[in-house]
Write an enzyme that holds these catalytic residues in place. Structure first.
Site, PDB file in Angstrom:
ATOM      1  CB  ILE A  10     -15.259  -1.761  -2.173  1.00 15.85           C
ATOM      2  CG1 ILE A  10     -15.959  -1.910  -0.817  1.00 15.85           C
ATOM      3  CG2 ILE A  10     -16.169  -2.225  -3.315  1.00 15.85           C
ATOM      4  CD1 ILE A  10     -17.109  -0.965  -0.594  1.00 15.85           C
ATOM      5  CB  ALA A  84      -8.631  -0.338  -6.906  1.00 10.90           C
ATOM      6  CB  SER A  87      -2.491  -6.232  -5.472  1.00 10.72           C
ATOM      7  OG  SER A  87      -3.242  -7.412  -5.591  1.00 10.72           O
ATOM      8  CB  SER A 128       3.644  -1.913  -1.502  1.00  9.75           C
ATOM      9  OG  SER A 128       4.379  -3.114  -1.451  1.00  9.75           O
ATOM     10  CD  GLU A 130       7.847  -6.179  -3.437  1.00 10.56           C
ATOM     11  OE1 GLU A 130       8.589  -5.972  -4.408  1.00 10.56           O
ATOM     12  OE2 GLU A 130       8.042  -7.093  -2.616  1.00 10.56           O
ATOM     13  CE1 TYR A 152       1.392  -3.805  -6.118  1.00 13.61           C
ATOM     14  CE2 TYR A 152       3.386  -3.853  -4.778  1.00 13.61           C
ATOM     15  CZ  TYR A 152       2.008  -3.756  -4.883  1.00 13.61           C
ATOM     16  OH  TYR A 152       1.256  -3.626  -3.734  1.00 13.61           O
ATOM     17  CB  VAL A 192       3.174 -17.583  -0.998  1.00 12.91           C
ATOM     18  CG1 VAL A 192       3.468 -16.819   0.287  1.00 12.91           C
ATOM     19  CG2 VAL A 192       3.845 -18.939  -0.983  1.00 12.91           C
ATOM     20  NE  ARG A 194      -7.972 -18.862   0.989  1.00 13.53           N
ATOM     21  CZ  ARG A 194      -9.119 -18.418   0.495  1.00 13.53           C
ATOM     22  NH1 ARG A 194      -9.183 -17.218  -0.050  1.00 13.53           N
ATOM     23  NH2 ARG A 194     -10.221 -19.158   0.547  1.00 13.53           N
TER      24      ARG A 194
HETATM   25  P1  NDP Z   1      -6.644  -7.297  -3.775  1.00 12.13           P
HETATM   26  O1  NDP Z   1      -5.874  -7.772  -4.957  1.00 12.13           O
HETATM   27  O2  NDP Z   1      -7.358  -8.273  -2.904  1.00 12.13           O
HETATM   28  O3  NDP Z   1      -7.725  -6.208  -4.239  1.00 12.13           O
HETATM   29  C1  NDP Z   1      -7.437  -5.290  -5.243  1.00 12.13           C
HETATM   30  C2  NDP Z   1      -8.750  -4.749  -5.773  1.00 12.13           C
HETATM   31  O4  NDP Z   1      -8.456  -3.818  -6.822  1.00 12.13           O
HETATM   32  C3  NDP Z   1      -9.674  -5.799  -6.367  1.00 12.13           C
HETATM   33  O5  NDP Z   1     -10.965  -5.614  -5.835  1.00 12.13           O
HETATM   34  C4  NDP Z   1      -9.647  -5.481  -7.859  1.00 12.13           C
HETATM   35  O6  NDP Z   1     -10.873  -5.739  -8.508  1.00 12.13           O
HETATM   36  C5  NDP Z   1      -9.402  -3.993  -7.857  1.00 12.13           C
HETATM   37  N1  NDP Z   1      -8.854  -3.555  -9.136  1.00 12.13           N
HETATM   38  C6  NDP Z   1      -7.764  -4.051  -9.783  1.00 12.13           C
HETATM   39  N2  NDP Z   1      -7.594  -3.418 -10.941  1.00 12.13           N
HETATM   40  C7  NDP Z   1      -8.593  -2.507 -11.042  1.00 12.13           C
HETATM   41  C8  NDP Z   1      -8.962  -1.562 -12.045  1.00 12.13           C
HETATM   42  N3  NDP Z   1      -8.251  -1.434 -13.158  1.00 12.13           N
HETATM   43  N4  NDP Z   1     -10.041  -0.786 -11.830  1.00 12.13           N
HETATM   44  C9  NDP Z   1     -10.773  -0.919 -10.692  1.00 12.13           C
HETATM   45  N5  NDP Z   1     -10.489  -1.808  -9.728  1.00 12.13           N
HETATM   46  C10 NDP Z   1      -9.411  -2.594  -9.903  1.00 12.13           C
HETATM   47  O7  NDP Z   1      -5.620  -6.431  -2.911  1.00 12.13           O
HETATM   48  P2  NDP Z   1      -5.544  -6.226  -1.330  1.00 12.13           P
HETATM   49  O8  NDP Z   1      -6.890  -5.938  -0.836  1.00 12.13           O
HETATM   50  O9  NDP Z   1      -4.748  -7.318  -0.740  1.00 12.13           O
HETATM   51  O10 NDP Z   1      -4.641  -4.925  -1.263  1.00 12.13           O
HETATM   52  C11 NDP Z   1      -5.210  -3.619  -1.219  1.00 12.13           C
HETATM   53  C12 NDP Z   1      -4.152  -2.607  -1.625  1.00 12.13           C
HETATM   54  O11 NDP Z   1      -3.058  -2.666  -0.722  1.00 12.13           O
HETATM   55  C13 NDP Z   1      -3.557  -2.807  -3.018  1.00 12.13           C
HETATM   56  O12 NDP Z   1      -3.342  -1.524  -3.563  1.00 12.13           O
HETATM   57  C14 NDP Z   1      -2.238  -3.489  -2.772  1.00 12.13           C
HETATM   58  O13 NDP Z   1      -1.306  -3.191  -3.780  1.00 12.13           O
HETATM   59  C15 NDP Z   1      -1.853  -2.872  -1.446  1.00 12.13           C
HETATM   60  N6  NDP Z   1      -1.006  -3.702  -0.620  1.00 12.13           N
HETATM   61  C16 NDP Z   1      -1.490  -4.910  -0.178  1.00 12.13           C
HETATM   62  C17 NDP Z   1      -0.721  -5.700   0.652  1.00 12.13           C
HETATM   63  C18 NDP Z   1      -1.202  -7.031   1.125  1.00 12.13           C
HETATM   64  O14 NDP Z   1      -0.386  -7.762   1.713  1.00 12.13           O
HETATM   65  N7  NDP Z   1      -2.460  -7.374   0.971  1.00 12.13           N
HETATM   66  C19 NDP Z   1       0.599  -5.238   1.130  1.00 12.13           C
HETATM   67  C20 NDP Z   1       1.025  -3.974   0.550  1.00 12.13           C
HETATM   68  C21 NDP Z   1       0.222  -3.231  -0.253  1.00 12.13           C
HETATM   69  P3  NDP Z   1     -11.116  -7.127  -9.290  1.00 12.13           P
HETATM   70  O15 NDP Z   1     -11.527  -8.078  -8.234  1.00 12.13           O
HETATM   71  O16 NDP Z   1     -12.165  -6.746 -10.266  1.00 12.13           O
HETATM   72  O17 NDP Z   1      -9.822  -7.512  -9.936  1.00 12.13           O
HETATM   73  P1  GDR Z   2       4.351 -10.580  -2.243  1.00 13.22           P
HETATM   74  O1  GDR Z   2       3.369 -11.783  -1.891  1.00 13.22           O
HETATM   75  O2  GDR Z   2       5.048 -10.785  -3.550  1.00 13.22           O
HETATM   76  O3  GDR Z   2       5.210 -10.341  -1.050  1.00 13.22           O
HETATM   77  O4  GDR Z   2       3.323  -9.374  -2.482  1.00 13.22           O
HETATM   78  P2  GDR Z   2       3.357 -13.317  -2.349  1.00 13.22           P
HETATM   79  O5  GDR Z   2       2.444 -13.992  -1.400  1.00 13.22           O
HETATM   80  O6  GDR Z   2       3.069 -13.470  -3.802  1.00 13.22           O
HETATM   81  O7  GDR Z   2       4.871 -13.792  -2.100  1.00 13.22           O
HETATM   82  C1  GDR Z   2       5.425 -13.864  -0.805  1.00 13.22           C
HETATM   83  C2  GDR Z   2       6.750 -14.597  -0.830  1.00 13.22           C
HETATM   84  O8  GDR Z   2       6.525 -15.981  -1.087  1.00 13.22           O
HETATM   85  C3  GDR Z   2       7.497 -16.442  -2.016  1.00 13.22           C
HETATM   86  N1  GDR Z   2       6.970 -17.649  -2.696  1.00 13.22           N
HETATM   87  C4  GDR Z   2       5.879 -17.696  -3.470  1.00 13.22           C
HETATM   88  N2  GDR Z   2       4.994 -16.721  -3.833  1.00 13.22           N
HETATM   89  C5  GDR Z   2       3.931 -17.090  -4.605  1.00 13.22           C
HETATM   90  N3  GDR Z   2       3.008 -16.163  -4.930  1.00 13.22           N
HETATM   91  N4  GDR Z   2       3.766 -18.391  -5.040  1.00 13.22           N
HETATM   92  C6  GDR Z   2       4.641 -19.393  -4.705  1.00 13.22           C
HETATM   93  O9  GDR Z   2       4.476 -20.545  -5.088  1.00 13.22           O
HETATM   94  C7  GDR Z   2       5.741 -19.029  -3.881  1.00 13.22           C
HETATM   95  N5  GDR Z   2       6.772 -19.739  -3.337  1.00 13.22           N
HETATM   96  C8  GDR Z   2       7.503 -18.886  -2.614  1.00 13.22           C
HETATM   97  C9  GDR Z   2       7.700 -15.247  -2.935  1.00 13.22           C
HETATM   98  O10 GDR Z   2       8.925 -15.364  -3.653  1.00 13.22           O
HETATM   99  C10 GDR Z   2       7.721 -14.121  -1.911  1.00 13.22           C
HETATM  100  O11 GDR Z   2       9.009 -14.020  -1.354  1.00 13.22           O
HETATM  101  C11 GDR Z   2       2.303  -9.085  -1.561  1.00 13.22           C
HETATM  102  C12 GDR Z   2       1.171  -8.392  -2.333  1.00 13.22           C
HETATM  103  O12 GDR Z   2       0.050  -8.267  -1.473  1.00 13.22           O
HETATM  104  C13 GDR Z   2       1.592  -7.015  -2.804  1.00 13.22           C
HETATM  105  O13 GDR Z   2       0.454  -6.337  -3.350  1.00 13.22           O
HETATM  106  C14 GDR Z   2       2.155  -6.235  -1.615  1.00 13.22           C
HETATM  107  O14 GDR Z   2       2.572  -4.967  -2.017  1.00 13.22           O
HETATM  108  C15 GDR Z   2       3.298  -6.998  -0.963  1.00 13.22           C
HETATM  109  O15 GDR Z   2       2.794  -8.261  -0.530  1.00 13.22           O
HETATM  110  C16 GDR Z   2       3.842  -6.268   0.248  1.00 13.22           C
END
Ligand code: NDP
Ligand code: GDR
Length: 326
Positions: A10, A84, A87, A128, A130, A152, A192, A194
């Site tokens: 959350i 959760a 990620s 995802s 992925e 992942y 990347v 942020r």
């Molecule tokens: P975040 O990384 O922002 O949030 C993940 C959350 O999971 C955090 O609050 C983290 O808590 C919690 N968490 C991690 N490990 C545990 C654990 N062992 N027990 C309990 N809580 C845990 O992810 P997003 O909000 O961006 O993504 C949400 C979901 O969607 C994830 O499952 C991600 O894989 C999936 N997803 C996200 C995408 C994206 O682009 N954002 C795209 C595709 C899929 P803490 O802060 O304590 O680490």
């Molecule tokens: P991703 O997101 O791996 O797609 O996973 P990320 O933002 O890490 O990478 C996106 C793309 O950017 C390229 N890249 C870099 N990435 C990072 N992190 N740092 C760098 O400096 C950098 N330079 C280039 C990467 O190679 C990649 O191609 C996210 C997560 O939210 C997962 O949990 C989710 O499942 C997938 O998106 C869909």
């Protein structure tokens, strides 16, 4: 009757937006956080700071079946959004056990608990893009073959199969959203987008000199996080559980993102960006790009905010954060 929702993760990006959305829909919202988060609320809980008084938080961890079982028994949720996860995507396969323990076993512990003590609870799983991994075709749809190449992606795909089997075997209303990248001002700094917007803000404010990145030509399908959590909710209001691709349907490169972010503060990215092999990952020959036509047609979900608007909102937010920090 007020509906009860339970959100794992959350305090993450999506969990926090979903909590706000469900509160606005009149839900009683419960969330799972780890003990460390409660010990450091100004850090880990900052995304939910604005609504924390309206939430009920429970301490549990995905590694602990018992802790999840207790929360599900106590809350008796009508809907559970399992967000959760570990990620961050790594291709190194150096931490397989912990990623599988969190992402796969955690999903299993939740589903098994729901089956035992809250079988009417509807379950959303955050899958995802992925899971598709190395694809042959673009854009990908729900029927595109999966070929994950990261641990992942494998953990998400295994969970996806588990979710489908809990529906088939036990008649649990369980479904998976196949989510493509979605971003917002609440995105963690290791991703990347942020990393770029926070660096652009710091460079503009004179707090940083260079931005080190990996592959600038990598393509992603980037959407807007508050828009994607609405899709999750729609999926649990469906007449039967069904899996959907949730995507913008458009590709942009990391370079496009960088250019757009620097342009927003009137700077030329070529003067500040340097390549660093540490951040390089093998890029896809065929890019991950989702086809959202199934969810748009069946659940009337629509994409919000174009790429440039997402980038500007994130840069604007980081300019505020880092000017206040000075
Ligand atoms: P975040 O990384 O922002 O949030 C993940 C959350 O999971 C955090 O609050 C983290 O808590 C919690 N968490 C991690 N490990 C545990 C654990 N062992 N027990 C309990 N809580 C845990 O992810 P997003 O909000 O961006 O993504 C949400 C979901 O969607 C994830 O499952 C991600 O894989 C999936 N997803 C996200 C995408 C994206 O682009 N954002 C795209 C595709 C899929 P803490 O802060 O304590 O680490
Ligand atoms: P991703 O997101 O791996 O797609 O996973 P990320 O933002 O890490 O990478 C996106 C793309 O950017 C390229 N890249 C870099 N990435 C990072 N992190 N740092 C760098 O400096 C950098 N330079 C280039 C990467 O190679 C990649 O191609 C996210 C997560 O939210 C997962 O949990 C989710 O499942 C997938 O998106 C869909």
């Amino acid at each position: 009757m007020v509906k009860k929702a339970l959100i794992t993760g959350i305090a993450g990006q999506d969990g926090s937006y979903l909590a706000e959305f469900l509160l606005s829909q009149g839900y009683e919202v419960h969330g799972i956080v780890r003990r460390q988060s409660l010990e450091n609320p100004s850090g880990k809980l900052k995304n939910i700071a604005g609504v924390i008084d309206r939430l009920t938080l429970h301490v549990a961890s995905l590694e602990s079946h018992l802790s999840l079982y207790k929360v599900i028994s106590q809350v008796q949720p009508d809907e559970c959004y399992h967000l959760a996860a570990s990620s961050f995507v790594s291709y190194s396969f150096d931490d397989e056990s912990s990623i599988l323990a969190i992402n796969f076993n955690g999903t299993h512990h939740l589903l098994a608990s729901i089956k035992d003590v809250a079988p009417k609870c509807r379950f959303f799983f955050a899958g995802s893009s992925e899971m598709f991994g190395l694809v042959q075709d673009s854009p990908q749809k729900e029927v595109t073959p999966f070929n994950p190449r990261s641990i992942y992606g494998i953990s998400k795909l295994a969970s996806y199969h588990l979710v489908q089997n809990y529906f088939r075997q036990y008649d649990i209303f369980a479904c998976t959203g196949i989510l493509y990248n979605h971003e917002s001002p609440r995105r963690d700094f290791k991703f990347v987008t942020r990393k770029i917007t926070s660096s652009v803000a710091k460079i503009k404010l004179g707090l940083q000199e260079k931005l080190f990145l990996g592959n600038l030509d990598a393509l992603r399908d980037w959407g807007y996080a508050p828009n994607y959590v609405q899709a999750m909710w729609l999926m649990l209001q469906n007449s039967s559980p069904n899996d959907y691709v949730i995507a913008s349907g458009k590709n942009h490169s990391v370079r496009d993102f960088v250019e757009c972010a620097f342009r927003y503060v009137d700077l030329d990215y070529r003067k500040f960006v340097e390549l660093d092999p540490r951040f390089f990952r093998p890029s896809e020959k065929i890019p991950l790009k989702g086809d959202h036509s199934k969810i748009s047609t069946e659940l009337h979900w629509q994409t919000e905010k174009i790429f440039e608007e997402i980038v500007s909102e994130m840069v604007e937010n980081d300019l505020k954060i880092f000017s206040n920090a000075q």
